[in-house]
Motif scaffolding. Structure first.
Motif, PDB file in Angstrom:
ATOM      1  N   ASN A   1      76.427  47.248   4.930  1.00 18.58           N
ATOM      2  CA  ASN A   1      76.884  46.184   5.539  1.00 18.58           C
ATOM      3  C   ASN A   1      78.490  45.884   5.359  1.00 18.58           C
ATOM      4  O   ASN A   1      78.800  44.735   5.470  1.00 18.58           O
ATOM      5  CB  ASN A   1      76.241  44.864   4.990  1.00 18.58           C
ATOM      6  N   VAL A   2      79.139  46.967   5.020  1.00 22.16           N
ATOM      7  CA  VAL A   2      80.752  46.489   4.895  1.00 22.16           C
ATOM      8  C   VAL A   2      81.523  47.485   5.858  1.00 22.16           C
ATOM      9  O   VAL A   2      81.184  48.835   5.829  1.00 22.16           O
ATOM     10  CB  VAL A   2      80.958  47.279   3.506  1.00 22.16           C
ATOM     11  N   HIS A   3      82.183  46.997   6.648  1.00 23.13           N
ATOM     12  CA  HIS A   3      83.053  47.938   7.528  1.00 23.13           C
ATOM     13  C   HIS A   3      84.540  48.215   7.247  1.00 23.13           C
ATOM     14  O   HIS A   3      85.064  47.503   6.250  1.00 23.13           O
ATOM     15  CB  HIS A   3      83.120  47.007   8.900  1.00 23.13           C
ATOM     16  N   TYR A   4      84.965  49.242   7.535  1.00 22.67           N
ATOM     17  CA  TYR A   4      86.383  49.573   7.509  1.00 22.67           C
ATOM     18  C   TYR A   4      86.897  50.475   8.705  1.00 22.67           C
ATOM     19  O   TYR A   4      86.153  51.303   9.497  1.00 22.67           O
ATOM     20  CB  TYR A   4      86.658  50.546   6.112  1.00 22.67           C
ATOM     21  N   TRP A   5      88.207  50.380   9.030  1.00 20.11           N
ATOM     22  CA  TRP A   5      88.677  51.187  10.239  1.00 20.11           C
ATOM     23  C   TRP A   5      88.658  52.685   9.968  1.00 20.11           C
ATOM     24  O   TRP A   5      88.732  53.085   8.792  1.00 20.11           O
ATOM     25  CB  TRP A   5      90.066  50.735  10.436  1.00 20.11           C
ATOM     26  N   GLY A   6      88.241  53.458  11.235  1.00 21.97           N
ATOM     27  CA  GLY A   6      88.361  54.738  11.065  1.00 21.97           C
ATOM     28  C   GLY A   6      87.620  55.368  12.406  1.00 21.97           C
ATOM     29  O   GLY A   6      87.613  54.845  13.240  1.00 21.97           O
TER      30      GLY A   6
ATOM     31  N   LYS B   1      78.864  70.031  17.477  1.00 18.88           N
ATOM     32  CA  LYS B   1      77.531  70.957  17.108  1.00 18.88           C
ATOM     33  C   LYS B   1      77.926  72.323  17.405  1.00 18.88           C
ATOM     34  O   LYS B   1      78.373  73.036  18.490  1.00 18.88           O
ATOM     35  CB  LYS B   1      76.523  70.871  18.311  1.00 18.88           C
ATOM     36  N   LEU B   2      78.061  73.292  16.159  1.00 21.69           N
ATOM     37  CA  LEU B   2      78.305  74.517  16.189  1.00 21.69           C
ATOM     38  C   LEU B   2      77.245  75.490  16.837  1.00 21.69           C
ATOM     39  O   LEU B   2      77.793  76.405  17.492  1.00 21.69           O
ATOM     40  CB  LEU B   2      78.663  75.013  14.728  1.00 21.69           C
ATOM     41  N   ASN B   3      76.080  74.984  16.701  1.00 22.30           N
ATOM     42  CA  ASN B   3      74.805  75.465  17.613  1.00 22.30           C
ATOM     43  C   ASN B   3      73.863  74.495  17.834  1.00 22.30           C
ATOM     44  O   ASN B   3      74.094  73.141  17.404  1.00 22.30           O
ATOM     45  CB  ASN B   3      74.390  76.796  16.670  1.00 22.30           C
ATOM     46  N   ASP B   4      72.691  74.925  18.171  1.00 16.39           N
ATOM     47  CA  ASP B   4      71.617  73.879  18.374  1.00 16.39           C
ATOM     48  C   ASP B   4      71.091  72.933  16.854  1.00 16.39           C
ATOM     49  O   ASP B   4      70.559  72.058  17.096  1.00 16.39           O
ATOM     50  CB  ASP B   4      70.549  74.434  19.107  1.00 16.39           C
ATOM     51  N   GLU B   5      71.295  73.714  15.786  1.00 15.08           N
ATOM     52  CA  GLU B   5      70.911  73.161  14.470  1.00 15.08           C
ATOM     53  C   GLU B   5      72.007  72.797  13.508  1.00 15.08           C
ATOM     54  O   GLU B   5      71.776  71.881  12.743  1.00 15.08           O
ATOM     55  CB  GLU B   5      70.045  74.345  13.735  1.00 15.08           C
ATOM     56  N   LEU B   6      73.283  73.496  13.667  1.00 16.06           N
ATOM     57  CA  LEU B   6      74.124  73.326  12.469  1.00 16.06           C
ATOM     58  C   LEU B   6      75.581  72.111  13.261  1.00 16.06           C
ATOM     59  O   LEU B   6      75.860  72.615  14.483  1.00 16.06           O
ATOM     60  CB  LEU B   6      74.782  74.387  12.058  1.00 16.06           C
ATOM     61  N   THR B   7      75.687  71.162  12.617  1.00 11.35           N
ATOM     62  CA  THR B   7      76.627  70.321  13.322  1.00 11.35           C
ATOM     63  C   THR B   7      77.712  70.113  11.918  1.00 11.35           C
ATOM     64  O   THR B   7      77.407  69.948  10.721  1.00 11.35           O
ATOM     65  CB  THR B   7      76.010  68.975  13.302  1.00 11.35           C
ATOM     66  N   LEU B   8      78.901  70.255  12.434  1.00  8.58           N
ATOM     67  CA  LEU B   8      80.041  69.749  11.427  1.00  8.58           C
ATOM     68  C   LEU B   8      80.653  68.503  11.626  1.00  8.58           C
ATOM     69  O   LEU B   8      80.908  68.247  13.101  1.00  8.58           O
ATOM     70  CB  LEU B   8      81.217  70.963  11.810  1.00  8.58           C
ATOM     71  N   LYS B   9      80.593  67.565  10.789  1.00  7.73           N
ATOM     72  CA  LYS B   9      81.400  66.269  10.840  1.00  7.73           C
ATOM     73  C   LYS B   9      82.571  66.191  10.034  1.00  7.73           C
ATOM     74  O   LYS B   9      82.735  66.723   9.049  1.00  7.73           O
ATOM     75  CB  LYS B   9      80.285  65.416  10.417  1.00  7.73           C
ATOM     76  N   ALA B  10      83.455  65.503  10.461  1.00  6.48           N
ATOM     77  CA  ALA B  10      84.679  65.106   9.773  1.00  6.48           C
ATOM     78  C   ALA B  10      85.179  63.739  10.278  1.00  6.48           C
ATOM     79  O   ALA B  10      84.873  63.035  11.367  1.00  6.48           O
ATOM     80  CB  ALA B  10      85.976  66.044  10.006  1.00  6.48           C
ATOM     81  N   GLY B  11      86.063  62.963   9.553  1.00  6.13           N
ATOM     82  CA  GLY B  11      86.566  61.622   9.597  1.00  6.13           C
ATOM     83  C   GLY B  11      87.635  61.462   9.172  1.00  6.13           C
ATOM     84  O   GLY B  11      88.154  61.900   8.107  1.00  6.13           O
ATOM     85  N   LEU B  12      88.418  60.165   9.464  1.00  2.30           N
ATOM     86  CA  LEU B  12      89.293  59.555   8.915  1.00  2.30           C
ATOM     87  C   LEU B  12      89.400  58.177   8.874  1.00  2.30           C
ATOM     88  O   LEU B  12      89.136  57.566   9.766  1.00  2.30           O
ATOM     89  CB  LEU B  12      90.636  60.300   9.697  1.00  2.30           C
TER      90      LEU B  12
END
Length: 458
Positions: free
Chosen positions: A209-214, A220-231
């Motif tokens: 319940n706490v928000h912050y800008w980003g 999806k590298l393939n049907d099973e594997l996902t790469l995630k990144a953020g700022l």
């Protein structure tokens, strides 16, 4: 190192070996559709208000989807703890999560506005009132949703869309980590250390319940594997009541950069979810022990040393182990998660949790759950050394002296629950918790806690 620590680290090594093998081995059943019901990811159920006299279907036809829910958590100190006086601590919250599809209006692929509003009440924590010595930071929470006061907050408000035939997902706005990161284990236990993954123990970003800008990207590298990144912004002031609805960046200290690999696959034809994550921040963090002059911070005339970067590592797995007859949604699953922090600035050095959960154990109650989980928590040596030195400076060594700062080490907490799916919209979940060395203090008596978690979907 203590024998218990060696045992904990040995089990971690074995678990990580299994996790790495699964990341590199690929799927045992690549073409089978991934279904995570037995892992705790339940499909939508009919709510108490149904279709609201036809209003809800109209909203959904126009692209507006929502979930309105109620949660309450009661904890009672049945025995032990820091304060033995009986107390039943109660908290509750209402949450509205909504999504407005924009693709039909804008022509932008999968464009949508996503939002979350949480009304939290009572702020009555059994952990701080009874279980743990109040002279130190808490290491676990008996009611995972307690804290941050009785307040209504904006949890998130973001815009999202996809690119490259839905392989790339982009999100931007006032967000929360739970939208993208560390979501392979559901929050079904009432103990915080058993609620989901361990990334929140970084203490630099916040749950629910706490928000912050980003902004974030998932590819999806393939049907099973996902790469995630953020700022994202690192802003401790976002927890304050004055920032509950604010879009300001006032109080920001720096940037958070999370990176995560998430794998959803099958092992022996049964679904599993796995992740590895690293959270980095350039926001200044105060050292727990060392001073700016190179000695101890407690008596350094310049104060404690500051670090302009810190990190947190997390990972976990959630794997179905058995199938109940021909019903793939029923069966036994196991979860395991770990969080390792920079001990210079984070007093929660190591958190490891494991659990077993069974969906539909009895044919007469196919929608009920039973679960057992245990958590191991180690406190930073630097945090302990600082408190020990401050006691020496004050000339106190008696635990009963109110000036004395207790010295935490490790803690072991466990919970057993049974969840009754009373109706499609009502869950009743009684449970019992065991706290060994609450807060990590050997001086505090082990505690037994009974609880009741109630969930209502409207």
């Amino acid at each position: 190192m203590k024998r218990t620590s060696l045992t904990a680290y040995s089990s971690n090594l074995i678990a990580w070996t299994l996790l790495i093998n699964l990341f590199t081995a690929g799927s045992a059943v690549a073409d089978e559709q991934w279904q995570g019901v037995a892992l705790g990811f339940m499909p939508p159920q009919t709510g108490l208000l149904g279709d609201m006299a036809g209003i809800k279907p109209i909203l959904e036809e126009n692209g507006f989807h929502y979930n309105l829910g109620y949660l309450s958590q009661v904890s009672y100190n049945a025995a032990g703890g820091y304060n033995h006086e009986p107390h039943a601590a109660y908290i509750d919250q209402f949450s509205l999560t909504f999504q407005q599809d924009l693709a039909a209006l804008t022509g932008i692929p999968d464009a949508k506005i996503e939002g979350n509003i949480v009304n939290r009440n009572h702020d009555d924590s059994l952990t701080t009132r009874r279980l743990q010595d109040p002279r130190a930071n808490i290491s676990d929470i008996s009611q995972e949703s307690s804290g941050r006061g009785s307040v209504t907050r904006l949890g998130w408000l973001t815009f999202a869309r996809t690119f490259n035939h839905q392989r790339l997902h982009w999100r931007i706005g006032m967000m929360n980590k739970v939208q993208d990161f560390d979501q392979i284990i559901p929050c079904d236990f009432q103990l915080l250390s058993q609620c989901g993954g361990k990334s929140a123990y970084a203490l630099t970003w916040y749950n629910w319940n706490v928000h912050y800008w980003g902004t974030t990207l998932q590819y999806k590298l393939n049907d099973e594997l996902t790469l995630k990144a953020g700022l994202m912004e690192q802003n401790p002031h976002k927890q304050e009541r004055s920032q509950a609805w604010s879009g300001s960046t006032r109080g920001s200290k720096g940037l958070l950069v999370p990176v995560e690999l998430e794998l959803k696959t099958h092992v022996n034809a049964l679904p599993g979810a796995y992740n590895l994550g690293l959270l980095f921040t350039n926001a200044g963090q105060q050292d727990l022990y060392r001073g700016k002059s190179g000695s101890t911070g407690a008596d350094d005339p310049l104060g404690y040393r500051n670090h302009n970067r810190t990190w947190f590592f997390y990972g976990g797995l959630n794997q179905q182990l058995t199938r109940h007859g021909d019903d793939a949604s029923r069966g036994l699953s196991t979860s395991w998660s770990i969080g390792v922090s920079d001990k210079r600035s984070n007093y929660l050095r190591l958190n490891v949790a494991a659990s077993l959960r069974y969906h539909g154990l009895m044919d007469a109650r196919p929608d009920d759950w039973i679960g057992f989980g245990a958590s191991w928590i180690e406190i930073s040596d630097d945090y302990r050394r600082d408190r020990q030195y401050r006691n020496q400076l004050q000339g106190v060594s008696d635990y009963s002296d109110p000036r004395y700062l207790p010295l935490p080490g490790h803690a072991l907490n466990a919970e057993l629950y049974y969840r009754v799916q009373a109706t499609s919209w009502l869950q009743l979940q009684p449970g019992i918790q065991y706290w060994h060395r609450p807060g990590g203090f050997k001086e505090t008596q082990d505690a037994w806690v009974t609880g009741l978690k109630t969930v209502v979907k409207f």
